[in-house]
Motif scaffolding. Structure first.
Motif, PDB file in Angstrom:
ATOM      1  N   ALA A  20       0.845  -1.150  -0.252  1.00 12.77           N
ATOM      2  CA  ALA A  20       0.020   0.137   0.017  1.00 12.77           C
ATOM      3  C   ALA A  20       0.798   1.310  -0.024  1.00 12.77           C
ATOM      4  O   ALA A  20       0.552   2.403  -0.654  1.00 12.77           O
ATOM      5  N   ALA A  23       2.341   1.835  -3.419  1.00 12.81           N
ATOM      6  CA  ALA A  23       1.152   2.363  -4.275  1.00 12.81           C
ATOM      7  C   ALA A  23       0.942   3.815  -4.072  1.00 12.81           C
ATOM      8  O   ALA A  23       0.486   4.774  -4.847  1.00 12.81           O
ATOM      9  N   PHE A  56       0.313  -0.372 -12.395  1.00 14.03           N
ATOM     10  CA  PHE A  56      -0.724   0.183 -11.733  1.00 14.03           C
ATOM     11  C   PHE A  56      -1.211   1.138 -13.099  1.00 14.03           C
ATOM     12  O   PHE A  56      -2.417   1.562 -12.690  1.00 14.03           O
ATOM     13  N   ALA A  59      -5.379   0.397 -14.331  1.00 17.62           N
ATOM     14  CA  ALA A  59      -6.476   0.462 -13.549  1.00 17.62           C
ATOM     15  C   ALA A  59      -6.562   1.804 -12.861  1.00 17.62           C
ATOM     16  O   ALA A  59      -7.512   1.996 -11.939  1.00 17.62           O
ATOM     17  N   GLU A  72      -5.858   7.782  -8.417  1.00 24.86           N
ATOM     18  CA  GLU A  72      -6.230   6.826  -7.699  1.00 24.86           C
ATOM     19  C   GLU A  72      -5.780   5.478  -8.375  1.00 24.86           C
ATOM     20  O   GLU A  72      -6.080   5.284  -9.270  1.00 24.86           O
ATOM     21  N   VAL A  73      -5.027   4.581  -7.485  1.00 24.87           N
ATOM     22  CA  VAL A  73      -4.613   3.228  -7.909  1.00 24.87           C
ATOM     23  C   VAL A  73      -4.994   2.286  -6.833  1.00 24.87           C
ATOM     24  O   VAL A  73      -5.215   2.571  -5.514  1.00 24.87           O
ATOM     25  N   ARG A  74      -4.868   1.042  -7.273  1.00 26.19           N
ATOM     26  CA  ARG A  74      -5.388  -0.054  -6.324  1.00 26.19           C
ATOM     27  C   ARG A  74      -3.955  -0.730  -5.853  1.00 26.19           C
ATOM     28  O   ARG A  74      -3.264  -0.984  -6.828  1.00 26.19           O
ATOM     29  N   ARG A  77      -2.489  -6.881  -3.667  1.00 25.95           N
ATOM     30  CA  ARG A  77      -2.646  -7.623  -2.358  1.00 25.95           C
ATOM     31  C   ARG A  77      -1.723  -8.765  -2.095  1.00 25.95           C
ATOM     32  O   ARG A  77      -1.105  -9.145  -3.011  1.00 25.95           O
ATOM     33  N   PRO A  84      -8.858  -5.267  -0.818  1.00 27.42           N
ATOM     34  CA  PRO A  84      -8.214  -4.339  -1.774  1.00 27.42           C
ATOM     35  C   PRO A  84      -8.086  -3.035  -1.273  1.00 27.42           C
ATOM     36  O   PRO A  84      -8.994  -2.618  -0.114  1.00 27.42           O
ATOM     37  N   ILE A  85      -6.895  -2.402  -1.271  1.00 25.66           N
ATOM     38  CA  ILE A  85      -6.811  -1.053  -0.865  1.00 25.66           C
ATOM     39  C   ILE A  85      -6.680   0.021  -1.888  1.00 25.66           C
ATOM     40  O   ILE A  85      -5.660  -0.085  -2.732  1.00 25.66           O
ATOM     41  N   ALA A  86      -7.553   1.149  -2.117  1.00 24.03           N
ATOM     42  CA  ALA A  86      -7.578   1.981  -2.890  1.00 24.03           C
ATOM     43  C   ALA A  86      -6.663   3.304  -2.414  1.00 24.03           C
ATOM     44  O   ALA A  86      -6.845   3.561  -1.249  1.00 24.03           O
ATOM     45  N   THR A  88      -5.166   7.172  -3.222  1.00 22.80           N
ATOM     46  CA  THR A  88      -5.579   8.143  -3.767  1.00 22.80           C
ATOM     47  C   THR A  88      -4.479   9.473  -3.218  1.00 22.80           C
ATOM     48  O   THR A  88      -4.300   9.798  -2.087  1.00 22.80           O
TER      49      THR A  88
END
Length: 102
Positions: A20, A23, A56, A59, A72-74, A77, A84-86, A88
């Motif tokens: 995370a 990301a 990334f 999506a 914003e990306v996911r 996991r 799932p963690i979005a 931003t």
């Protein structure tokens, strides 16, 4: 004996947090690149996608308005069962000193 399952769970949780974080840093870099492109009159979406790692890009959601860009990306996991963690990030780039026209 109960220590091994706890260590596995903690390790997977830390891996999930690290993914995370990656990301979040990637989204922030893409938002900055897109804000620079918007300020210079370039293609915002293209700049943001090129700044993201390939995993990334597909999506990613990119929104630009007035002088602010949001990406914003996911996060990937750690396990298929993990949530799932979005993530931003947004960036704002304006003229130096806030004076219109730079």
């Amino acid at each position: 004996m109960a220590v091994v399952p706890v260590l596995i769970i903690v390790t997977v949780a830390l891996l999930h947090v690290a993914l995370a974080g990656h990301a979040a840093l990637s989204a922030a870099a893409a938002a900055r690149a897109a804000a620079r492109a918007e300020y210079a009159g370039g293609d915002v979406e293209r700049a943001a996608r090129r700044a993201l790692p390939p995993a990334f890009r597909g999506a990613a959601a990119i929104e630009a308005d007035a002088d602010r860009v949001e990406v914003e990306v996911r996060a990937p996991r750690a396990l298929p069962l993990g949530p799932p963690i979005a993530v931003t990030a947004s960036s704002l780039l304006g003229p130096a000193g806030g004076v219109p026209g730079g």
